[in-house]
Motif scaffolding. Structure first.
Motif, PDB file in Angstrom:
ATOM      1  N   ILE A 271     -13.656   9.293  -4.388  1.00 14.92           N
ATOM      2  CA  ILE A 271     -13.277   8.319  -5.437  1.00 14.92           C
ATOM      3  C   ILE A 271     -13.020   6.942  -4.812  1.00 14.92           C
ATOM      4  N   PRO A 272     -13.319   5.858  -5.565  1.00 15.56           N
ATOM      5  CA  PRO A 272     -12.933   4.541  -5.074  1.00 15.56           C
ATOM      6  C   PRO A 272     -11.416   4.345  -5.169  1.00 15.56           C
ATOM      7  N   LEU A 273     -10.878   3.636  -4.179  1.00 16.25           N
ATOM      8  CA  LEU A 273      -9.450   3.290  -4.181  1.00 16.25           C
ATOM      9  C   LEU A 273      -9.366   1.791  -3.941  1.00 16.25           C
ATOM     10  N   MET A 274      -8.731   1.084  -4.863  1.00 16.22           N
ATOM     11  CA  MET A 274      -8.530  -0.367  -4.663  1.00 16.22           C
ATOM     12  C   MET A 274      -7.036  -0.663  -4.597  1.00 16.22           C
ATOM     13  N   ILE A 275      -6.652  -1.501  -3.644  1.00 15.27           N
ATOM     14  CA  ILE A 275      -5.272  -1.987  -3.633  1.00 15.27           C
ATOM     15  C   ILE A 275      -5.226  -3.260  -4.481  1.00 15.27           C
TER      16      ILE A 275
ATOM     17  N   PHE B  13       0.817  -1.208   0.000  1.00 14.77           N
ATOM     18  CA  PHE B  13       0.000   0.000   0.000  1.00 14.77           C
ATOM     19  C   PHE B  13       0.861   1.272   0.000  1.00 14.77           C
ATOM     20  N   ALA B  14       1.791   1.365   0.969  1.00  8.72           N
ATOM     21  CA  ALA B  14       2.534   2.623   1.166  1.00  8.72           C
ATOM     22  C   ALA B  14       3.777   2.338   2.003  1.00  8.72           C
ATOM     23  N   PRO B  15       4.668   3.317   2.106  1.00  7.11           N
ATOM     24  CA  PRO B  15       5.852   3.084   2.961  1.00  7.11           C
ATOM     25  C   PRO B  15       5.467   2.861   4.430  1.00  7.11           C
TER      26      PRO B  15
ATOM     27  N   SER C 293       0.186 -13.263   1.792  1.00  5.44           N
ATOM     28  CA  SER C 293      -0.183 -14.425   2.619  1.00  5.44           C
ATOM     29  C   SER C 293      -1.058 -13.968   3.785  1.00  5.44           C
ATOM     30  N   LEU C 294      -0.736 -12.804   4.347  1.00  6.19           N
ATOM     31  CA  LEU C 294      -1.549 -12.267   5.450  1.00  6.19           C
ATOM     32  C   LEU C 294      -2.945 -11.911   4.953  1.00  6.19           C
ATOM     33  N   ASP C 295      -3.016 -11.390   3.732  1.00 11.46           N
ATOM     34  CA  ASP C 295      -4.335 -11.061   3.176  1.00 11.46           C
ATOM     35  C   ASP C 295      -5.143 -12.340   2.931  1.00 11.46           C
ATOM     36  N   ILE C 296      -4.463 -13.399   2.475  1.00  7.26           N
ATOM     37  CA  ILE C 296      -5.157 -14.686   2.288  1.00  7.26           C
ATOM     38  C   ILE C 296      -5.688 -15.181   3.636  1.00  7.26           C
TER      39      ILE C 296
ATOM     40  N   GLU D 257     -17.925  -0.514  -3.722  1.00  6.23           N
ATOM     41  CA  GLU D 257     -16.534  -0.590  -3.252  1.00  6.23           C
ATOM     42  C   GLU D 257     -15.938  -1.966  -3.602  1.00  6.23           C
ATOM     43  N   PRO D 258     -14.714  -2.001  -4.131  1.00  8.16           N
ATOM     44  CA  PRO D 258     -14.097  -3.304  -4.424  1.00  8.16           C
ATOM     45  C   PRO D 258     -13.711  -4.044  -3.132  1.00  8.16           C
ATOM     46  N   ASP D 259     -13.608  -5.378  -3.235  1.00  7.45           N
ATOM     47  CA  ASP D 259     -13.328  -6.180  -2.036  1.00  7.45           C
ATOM     48  C   ASP D 259     -12.005  -5.780  -1.376  1.00  7.45           C
ATOM     49  N   THR D 260     -10.993  -5.499  -2.190  1.00 10.96           N
ATOM     50  CA  THR D 260      -9.701  -5.121  -1.604  1.00 10.96           C
ATOM     51  C   THR D 260      -9.521  -3.597  -1.693  1.00 10.96           C
ATOM     52  N   SER D 261     -10.541  -2.897  -1.210  1.00 15.49           N
ATOM     53  CA  SER D 261     -10.479  -1.423  -1.205  1.00 15.49           C
ATOM     54  C   SER D 261      -9.335  -0.968  -0.298  1.00 15.49           C
ATOM     55  N   GLY D 262      -8.996   0.309  -0.401  1.00 11.11           N
ATOM     56  CA  GLY D 262      -7.986   0.867   0.503  1.00 11.11           C
ATOM     57  C   GLY D 262      -8.385   0.638   1.953  1.00 11.11           C
ATOM     58  N   ARG D 263      -9.679   0.854   2.224  1.00  9.86           N
ATOM     59  CA  ARG D 263     -10.185   0.673   3.598  1.00  9.86           C
ATOM     60  C   ARG D 263      -9.957  -0.766   4.065  1.00  9.86           C
ATOM     61  N   ASP D 264     -10.272  -1.725   3.213  1.00  9.31           N
ATOM     62  CA  ASP D 264     -10.070  -3.134   3.582  1.00  9.31           C
ATOM     63  C   ASP D 264      -8.580  -3.421   3.761  1.00  9.31           C
ATOM     64  N   ASN D 265      -7.769  -2.902   2.851  1.00 10.63           N
ATOM     65  CA  ASN D 265      -6.355  -3.254   2.862  1.00 10.63           C
ATOM     66  C   ASN D 265      -5.587  -2.641   4.032  1.00 10.63           C
ATOM     67  N   LEU D 266      -6.161  -1.611   4.648  1.00 10.59           N
ATOM     68  CA  LEU D 266      -5.517  -1.080   5.869  1.00 10.59           C
ATOM     69  C   LEU D 266      -5.370  -2.194   6.902  1.00 10.59           C
ATOM     70  N   LYS D 267      -6.349  -3.116   6.918  1.00  8.73           N
ATOM     71  CA  LYS D 267      -6.327  -4.197   7.921  1.00  8.73           C
ATOM     72  C   LYS D 267      -5.241  -5.230   7.587  1.00  8.73           C
TER      73      LYS D 267
END
Ligand code: NAD
Ligand code: 89Y
Length: 343
Positions: A117-121, A98-100, A181-184, A309-319
């Motif tokens: 705007i939508p943001l997807m990772i 996602f980011a540094p 792997s963590l996302d899986i 919102e996509p499943d791997t949105s920015g919001r989801d990917n923060l987790k």
């Protein structure tokens, strides 16, 4: 048919897969590309027949004429480019990681929200055919309620020749590969509340860790192990396969080498091969990852047209990204980290 118009920034090693994925979608057209490196820009522009080429993302956005942007650069530029897209109110996809820092990632989600705007990772590993097959078995109830799981990626594959920057960063495998792997693990077992991790560097020629073992407490009571290594010299190289083991109240599931899936339940044992499709532009052993690129991009196009919102949105990917941060903190301090403290 009116096509959705996209622009792509970063014409490097991985972006070629993304360009193929877009080309496969009849209702999407990449109308502009950008790379600071004129040679990369020329190669990708000629390969995919894209006439509008830019060395500056600012100039590309100023000219506009596209409905979304696909950011395929390395992590250092992600925040600036997502904020640039937000300032032009252009929906954005951003490659992992996602980011540094987690603070940058939160700022990117806030910028996208403020711009509406939508943001997807581009977190594509959960879109791999074998992982989708595992999820379908879980959802079918064939092994009952899962109480323990393992997501394992162990390899000796030389990833550094294609992606030399991976050898240079202070952080390597958790940020680059373990993140998938963590996302899986989140996809299969739900969100996690606590993380305990240990890391090692075995390869003396790289700067970061190339082995990590992570223990996760999931909110629903499942305990999982996520283990990753690029220092494992196996008799048969499994790159880039993820192995999965799950024990449930009514049975067990094992996803092993060569995409062999074994589901053992009350009715007996069922074995199948959940091999990914070898797309016409793909090549082994990358075809598993390459197919997941095509699938996540299809998902983005569908959700964009539906305004969802996509499943791997920015919001989801923060987790998922919080788990990455927690793993480094845990390994550094020798402590268990509470995820809620980071989010
Ligand atoms: P790369 O270095 O080969 O390519 C990146 C390109 O971006 C380069 O050509 C560079 O010149 C360009 N670039 C960088 N900053 C720019 C900017 N501000 N404006 C315009 N161009 C810029 O890197 P790569 O190996 O293709 O990796 C790109 C990203 O893809 C990384 O974040 C990596 O982690 C990710 N990746 C994801 C997967 C996956 O399965 N999801 C697999 C491999 C790589
Ligand atoms: O960068 C990595 C990724 O996201 O998938 C595999 C990889 O290319 C090397 O670890």
């Amino acid at each position: 048919m009116t096509k959705t118009k996209g622009a792509l920034i970063g014409c490097g090693f991985f972006a070629v897969n993304q360009m193929h994925g877009w080309q496969d979608l009849a209702d999407v057209e990449i109308v502009a590309i950008c790379d600071r490196d004129p040679e990369r820009l020329r190669i990708v522009g000629e390969q995919f027949g894209v006439a509008r080429r830019y060395q500056s993302a600012e100039e590309m956005f100023a000219d506009g004429g596209f409905d979304f942007v696909d950011i395929a650069t390395t992590v250092g530029s992600h925040r600036a480019l997502v904020e640039l897209a937000a300032s032009h109110k252009v929906p954005a996809i951003c490659q992992k990681p996602f980011a540094p820092t987690l603070a940058d990632a939160k700022a990117m989600v806030a910028a996208a929200d403020a711009a509406g705007i939508p943001l997807m990772i581009h977190e594509n590993f959960r879109w791999q055919t074998p992982i989708l097959a595992v999820k379908a078995v879980l959802d079918s109830g064939a092994i009952g309620e899962p109480f323990w799981g393992r997501v394992s990626f162990r390899s000796g594959f030389d990833v550094f020749s294609g992606q030399p920057y991976l050898a240079k960063g202070k952080r390597f495998i958790i940020e680059d590969l373990g993140i998938h792997s963590l996302d899986i693990a989140r996809f299969l077992f739900g969100d996690a509340s606590r993380m305990t991790a240990r890391t090692r560097r075995i390869n003396p020629d790289i700067a970061g860790e190339d082995v990590a073992t992570m223990l996760l407490d999931h909110n629903n009571g499942i305990t999982s192990i996520v283990d990753v290594s690029y220092a494992s010299k196996l008799p048969e190289e499994p790159f880039p396969e993820t192995f999965v083991e799950i024990d449930g109240t009514k049975g067990t599931l094992r996803l092993g080498k060569d995409y062999k899936l074994t589901v053992h339940g009350r009715e007996g044992t069922v074995q199948s091969v959940v091999e990914p499709n070898l797309l016409p532009w793909a090549s082994r052993p990358w075809h598993n990852i390459q197919e997941s690129v095509a699938l996540i991009q299809k998902h983005w196009a569908e959700r964009l047209s539906q305004g969802r919102e996509p499943d791997t949105s920015g919001r989801d990917n923060l987790k998922t990204f919080a788990l990455v941060k927690a793993a480094y903190l845990s390994a550094e301090r020798g402590e268990t980290i509470a995820i809620a403290d980071l989010l």
